[in-house]
Design an enzyme around this catalytic site. Structure first.
Site, PDB file in Angstrom:
ATOM      1  N   THR A 144       0.895  -1.077  -0.063  1.00 46.45           N
ATOM      2  CA  THR A 144       0.093  -0.086   0.211  1.00 46.45           C
ATOM      3  C   THR A 144       0.867   1.354   0.048  1.00 46.45           C
ATOM      4  OG1 THR A 144      -1.610   1.358   1.484  1.00 46.45           O
ATOM      5  CG2 THR A 144      -0.165  -0.033   2.568  1.00 46.45           C
ATOM      6  N   TYR A 186      -2.223  -0.141  10.648  1.00 50.07           N
ATOM      7  CA  TYR A 186      -2.362  -0.535   9.246  1.00 50.07           C
ATOM      8  C   TYR A 186      -1.224  -0.209   8.541  1.00 50.07           C
ATOM      9  CZ  TYR A 186      -3.724  -0.943   4.551  1.00 50.07           C
ATOM     10  OH  TYR A 186      -3.833  -1.229   3.117  1.00 50.07           O
TER      11      TYR A 186
END
Length: 366
Positions: A144, A186
């Site tokens: 990501t 995250y």
């Protein structure tokens, strides 16, 4: 179909991941997994989907794949936290695409241990299962852009309703040489997984490649407020609901239509031997850089009326500007995005409108 139905159906069918020379997709019933599986099966490749079916709507994706591709699609109900199940699934696989993940920053803030177990430990389980094989298959891992942190050090100016870097960064976007700066649990869990994949390629010789993705959108994306925001905007607009913008709506992302991402993934698999251990930024690039307000305006054009919008405070670790510099991957593989943001949003809008109508007709019929 409920999870119990899936379990009952699975108990009466052979384990899909027992087949030789199949492609294994962890998180395979999700949005990206469904699109990749569709492309692979259409090309005649056998695909096994490993998924715990925890995300709403993924059962529909599974049934759609089965209906369209029959025996080319098989399924294993399992969780990447289950090391034994992962080892069994990937043993003898032709290729592995590792998508299974906890995907929302907000969820990671509420449940950081769960986030770590799925994203970091789950990825390590996959890597260890591959390392145990005499000839490990190619692996493509979806990381990501959050590994670069909130990018607050980039000086921005507001120009034509969107943020723009004050320096020359807008010409190409954020490159892989940007400093890693994990923000939020995250970001930490995905960043740790990202680095484990790269290091297992370097130290143990796994043909594993990392794709650091920007905002992916397209058919089979169910869309929620925390992840899959383009689909969430479309879904809310179609339902006549109010869309909440966190921040001011001028933040910029380079949206990438899922068909273009699938093409990048297949190229990464094809060139995994040469690309092993490298991380590549994958997104729409400067040509597909749009603000949230611009996406809303496009949805309004398609719907015939402007969506209703409410503003809320910025969320932790949110980036005001992120655009992928994809030149490194382009140079290595020849890949480039083909679907424009304008066309892609229209295609998603049409698909989601049909999907919602079909669901409503199904409810009336029952």
């Amino acid at each position: 179909m409920t999870l119990a139905d899936i379990r009952r159906k699975k108990s009466s069918t052979p384990e899909g991941c027992d087949r030789p020379r199949r492609v294994v997709i962890t998180g395979g019933c999700g949005f990206i997994g469904t699109n990749l599986a569709h492309r692979l099966a259409a090309a005649g490749r056998s695909v096994c989907l490993l998924d715990n079916l925890s995300r709403p709507g993924v059962e529909d994706n599974l049934e759609w794949l089965r209906a369209n591709h029959g025996g080319e699609i098989t399924f294993q109900l399992a969780d990447v936290r289950d090391r034994w199940a992962v080892e069994k699934a990937v043993a003898g696989a032709e290729a592995v695409f590792h998508f299974a993940a906890q995907v929302a920053v907000t969820t990671s803030l509420e449940h950081p241990v769960l986030d770590f177990e799925i994203n970091a430990q789950g990825t390590l389980n996959v890597l260890e299962a591959l390392r145990a094989q005499a000839e490990p298959p190619p692996m493509v891992f979806t990381s990501t852009n959050k590994v670069y942190g909130d990018l607050a050090n980039i000086e921005l100016q507001l120009e034509d309703g969107r943020y723009r870097p004050s320096n020359g960064l807008a010409a190409h976007g954020i490159g892989e040489d940007f400093r890693l700066d994990f923000h939020s649990p995250y970001g930490c869990s995905k960043g740790a997984a990202d680095q484990y994949v790269r290091d297992y390629a370097r130290v143990f010789g796994l043909p594993a490649v990392v794709l650091r993705m920007s905002c992916i959108y397209g058919p089979h994306q169910r869309g929620n407020e925390d992840q899959g925001w383009v689909a969430h905007f479309v879904k809310a607009a179609l339902a006549g609901g109010k869309i909440t913008l966190f921040g001011d709506g001028h933040q910029v992302r380079d949206v990438l239509f899922v068909e273009d991402l699938v093409e990048a993934m297949l190229l990464a698999e094809q060139h995994a031997g040469q690309l092993a251990g490298q991380a590549f930024n994958i997104g729409g690039g400067p040509d597909n850089a749009v603000s949230l307000l611009q996406v809303l305006a496009r949805i309004g054009e398609l719907a015939g009326e402007e969506p209703r919008v409410a503003l809320e405070d910025w969320r932790p670790a949110d980036q005001r500007y992120y655009v992928s510099d994809t030149r490194l991957f382009q140079a290595a593989t020849g890949w480039r995005p083909r679907v424009t943001a304008e066309e892609g949003v229209a295609r998603l809008y049409d698909w989601m409108a049909r999907d919602l109508r079909s669901a409503a007709e199904g409810r009336r019929a029952s």
